[in-house]
Scaffold this motif. Sequence first.
Motif, mmCIF file in Angstrom:
data_model
loop_
_atom_site.group_PDB
_atom_site.id
_atom_site.type_symbol
_atom_site.label_atom_id
_atom_site.label_comp_id
_atom_site.label_asym_id
_atom_site.label_seq_id
_atom_site.Cartn_x
_atom_site.Cartn_y
_atom_site.Cartn_z
ATOM 1 N N MET A 1 0.841 -1.199 0.000
ATOM 2 C CA MET A 1 0.000 0.000 0.000
ATOM 3 C C MET A 1 0.880 1.255 0.000
ATOM 4 O O MET A 1 1.839 1.352 0.757
ATOM 5 C CB MET A 1 -0.910 0.019 1.241
ATOM 6 N N ALA A 2 0.536 2.180 -0.874
ATOM 7 C CA ALA A 2 1.285 3.434 -0.940
ATOM 8 C C ALA A 2 1.030 4.261 0.316
ATOM 9 O O ALA A 2 -0.028 4.168 0.938
ATOM 10 C CB ALA A 2 0.873 4.221 -2.177
ATOM 11 N N LEU A 3 2.011 5.048 0.687
ATOM 12 C CA LEU A 3 1.900 5.866 1.892
ATOM 13 C C LEU A 3 0.675 6.764 1.835
ATOM 14 O O LEU A 3 -0.049 6.924 2.831
ATOM 15 C CB LEU A 3 3.170 6.722 2.047
ATOM 16 N N SER A 4 0.409 7.367 0.690
ATOM 17 C CA SER A 4 -0.713 8.303 0.565
ATOM 18 C C SER A 4 -2.062 7.608 0.670
ATOM 19 O O SER A 4 -3.088 8.265 0.844
ATOM 20 C CB SER A 4 -0.629 9.044 -0.773
ATOM 21 N N ASP B 1 -4.863 15.046 8.529
ATOM 22 C CA ASP B 1 -4.171 16.327 8.735
ATOM 23 C C ASP B 1 -3.539 16.700 7.388
ATOM 24 O O ASP B 1 -2.443 16.246 7.048
ATOM 25 C CB ASP B 1 -3.105 16.188 9.823
ATOM 26 N N HIS B 2 -4.265 17.512 6.618
ATOM 27 C CA HIS B 2 -3.861 17.781 5.242
ATOM 28 C C HIS B 2 -2.497 18.463 5.167
ATOM 29 O O HIS B 2 -1.653 18.107 4.324
ATOM 30 C CB HIS B 2 -4.912 18.653 4.551
ATOM 31 N N ALA B 3 -2.242 19.436 6.040
ATOM 32 C CA ALA B 3 -0.975 20.162 6.002
ATOM 33 C C ALA B 3 0.195 19.226 6.288
ATOM 34 O O ALA B 3 1.232 19.285 5.616
ATOM 35 C CB ALA B 3 -0.999 21.308 7.011
ATOM 36 N N VAL C 1 4.742 15.654 4.395
ATOM 37 C CA VAL C 1 5.333 14.322 4.249
ATOM 38 C C VAL C 1 5.528 13.974 2.780
ATOM 39 O O VAL C 1 6.596 13.474 2.377
ATOM 40 C CB VAL C 1 4.454 13.257 4.937
ATOM 41 N N MET C 2 4.520 14.263 1.950
ATOM 42 C CA MET C 2 4.612 13.958 0.531
ATOM 43 C C MET C 2 5.716 14.780 -0.142
ATOM 44 O O MET C 2 6.413 14.295 -1.040
ATOM 45 C CB MET C 2 3.272 14.214 -0.165
#
Length: 341
Positions: A1-4, A12-14, A19-20
């Motif tokens: 599974m991809a991290l995203s 927590d969008h910010a 992280v991305m």
Amino acid sequence: MALSEAPGFWDDHAKAESVMASVRKLKSRIEPWKELIAEDDDLETMLELAGESGAAEDEAELRTMYEAAKAKFERLNILNLLSDEVDGSSAFISIHSGAGGTEAEDWAFMLSRMYSRWAERHGYKVEVVDQLEAEGGIKSVTMQIDGDYVYGYLKGEAGIHRLVRISPFDSNARRHTSFSSVYVFPVLDDTIEVDIRPEDLRVDTYRAGGKGGQHVNKTESAVRFTHIPTGIVVACQSERSQLMNRASAMSILRARLYEYYRQKKEEENQKFSGEKKDISWGNQIRSYVFQPYTMVKDHRTKCESGNIQAVMDGDIDQFMNAYLVAKWKGLPMEPSDGEHL
């Protein structure tokens, strides 16, 4: 599974965006090396074929592939030297004209154009945060240059830059020497803490000058912060609203204070080595000579170029790379009085 795709990752969008961004930056360092390894395999295959055929065109193609791979290897090696905490950050670069009036103001403008052109060459975004215009050019300018590793590349540009030329402002066509100072600070993200107490700040608002129409001159949208303990002053007037200028000025102040305390720490360490690090008039890091010959020379690394037009058009990577290599090797890099080029 991809991290995203992990459960709750985007709650927590910010934080998720941060992280991305870190993941993208890591990939940008790893993927090119994988590509280079694949190119090395292709080179080995081409070498075998060229040895069997003996054809001149195969040898020429092999040489072209080798030179391209060598250039890529050298670029990636330089990137590996950018490993300090904030080397991967965007940067603020501030340029201030020295004594000399119109001549020095024109030189400060020329330097701002050189760094803007350098940023354009690399696909970086440039924004003027604050600028004090003058009849001959600019008294000072602060630009924000956004992109990966901008600070890492630019940090070696901090210091005094010296210009020698026949002045276009002198009716007697005499040779003039001008100076401008360059300061570089990282754009800090939220993971790096810089403590700024409200009671340590003096805040002034004023009407912005320069271009921008009637709104600029009728409202006190420009902001100036003075950090009382250190005496550091920053200003911003590029945005139309005072709120946005406050945010930009605070970002610059955080960067300035981070660099200030980092240098203080280095100075404490250098007391034991006796290493000279003062940046002052008469201690130029680089000289740009237009007449009687053309030469750009870095006094710390001895890197030089005779193509001054290319340098002023932003071709300055050779100087940045020489600084990074010398710093990595621990070589002494003393500024110079610039009298002997």
